[in-house]
Scaffold this active site. Sequence first.
Site, PDB file in Angstrom:
ATOM      1  N   ASP A 189       0.857  -1.187   0.000  1.00 11.53           N
ATOM      2  CA  ASP A 189       0.000   0.000   0.000  1.00 11.53           C
ATOM      3  C   ASP A 189       0.893   1.237   0.000  1.00 11.53           C
ATOM      4  O   ASP A 189       1.837   1.328   0.795  1.00 11.53           O
ATOM      5  CB  ASP A 189      -0.898  -0.023   1.250  1.00 11.53           C
ATOM      6  CG  ASP A 189      -1.826   1.165   1.306  1.00 11.53           C
ATOM      7  OD1 ASP A 189      -2.995   1.017   0.916  1.00 11.53           O
ATOM      8  OD2 ASP A 189      -1.379   2.239   1.760  1.00 11.53           O
ATOM      9  N   ILE A 190       0.607   2.172  -0.901  1.00 13.12           N
ATOM     10  CA  ILE A 190       1.407   3.405  -0.963  1.00 13.12           C
ATOM     11  C   ILE A 190       1.127   4.254   0.282  1.00 13.12           C
ATOM     12  O   ILE A 190      -0.026   4.516   0.627  1.00 13.12           O
ATOM     13  CB  ILE A 190       1.078   4.203  -2.236  1.00 13.12           C
ATOM     14  CG1 ILE A 190       1.445   3.373  -3.484  1.00 13.12           C
ATOM     15  CG2 ILE A 190       1.825   5.534  -2.257  1.00 13.12           C
ATOM     16  CD1 ILE A 190       1.019   3.998  -4.788  1.00 13.12           C
ATOM     17  N   GLU A 232      -5.025   2.306  -3.757  1.00 21.90           N
ATOM     18  CA  GLU A 232      -3.565   2.295  -3.811  1.00 21.90           C
ATOM     19  C   GLU A 232      -2.981   0.992  -3.273  1.00 21.90           C
ATOM     20  O   GLU A 232      -1.791   0.903  -2.959  1.00 21.90           O
ATOM     21  CB  GLU A 232      -2.994   3.489  -3.024  1.00 21.90           C
ATOM     22  CG  GLU A 232      -3.242   3.476  -1.524  1.00 21.90           C
ATOM     23  CD  GLU A 232      -4.574   4.104  -1.115  1.00 21.90           C
ATOM     24  OE1 GLU A 232      -4.693   4.510   0.045  1.00 21.90           O
ATOM     25  OE2 GLU A 232      -5.480   4.185  -1.977  1.00 21.90           O
TER      26      GLU A 232
END
Length: 310
Positions: A189-190, A232
């Site tokens: 996950d960003i 994301e």
Amino acid sequence: MINKEIPINIIKRYINEFAPVIFIILDSDGKIETINDYTNRLFGKKIIGESFDNLLVQYHQNFSIEDLANSYESECMLNIYTQDKNTQTYQFHFFKYGSKIIVFAHLDVDEIQMLSNEVMSVNQELSNLSRELTKKNFELKKANEKIAELTRTDPLTDLANRRFFNERLGEMVSLSQRKLQPLSLIMTDIDNFKFINDKYGHDAGDKVLKEYADLMQSFVRTEDLVSRFGGEEFMIILPLTTSEDAYSVAERIRIKLSEKDILKNGVKITASFGVCTLKKEESIESFIKRVDTALYKAKHTGRNKTIISE
């Protein structure tokens, strides 16, 4: 030099057995007495004893058998109805021979040519239709392939979408458990992605997602699958991979991402990772939940790190 005096028995044998002509002998009343082999193949022996008129299709000529019996020679074009239910046009010749009438007939040359032309035309049309059908089938195949690709691909990142990820994971879990082979998942996950979108705009956010997708693809093998799981979040399926090897893959991706200047403004983009390996007889739901839990732990203990599921 050609012998002009051919014995009559040779002529009779040729007419009876080989000649592709109708040969019929009628009595004075127009009933069929004798036929050759060719005529037999056209009509069958059942015509012997029948009236010659019964062989004709929609016969409306202005002469009769009686007229033929009283003239030495006559000819006309007639349609006949063969035993295989086909209508054919023959050029008939009638000869008076004592009390008998001898009938010869051959196929109409003009009709043969016309039929030949029609057959050639139909064959050409069929050939054109066949080529067109082949072309349409190829176009349909390409369209179906494109549709299939669209149904399993995320349009922004060109990665597998969540639907295709679920299909492939089900296959890989089944294979891993049957073959007793390791299977690992990476969930990433960003970090602070909402901040990137809010401060730099959605175009910048899309650029980060796309470049991160390309980066992950550059670190995996052909048999691995990188997919956009949602927003994301991304998943990587790693068959024949232990948790330690999966951890190494995740770390290489994490470090490389942190070194890139994706937005060209000096802003550091990082991501967090969860890693886990499938347990014996573990369900898909449990497998995904464990890797999600590992990612959650990475996010809440400082971000920009990789955690292996316990």
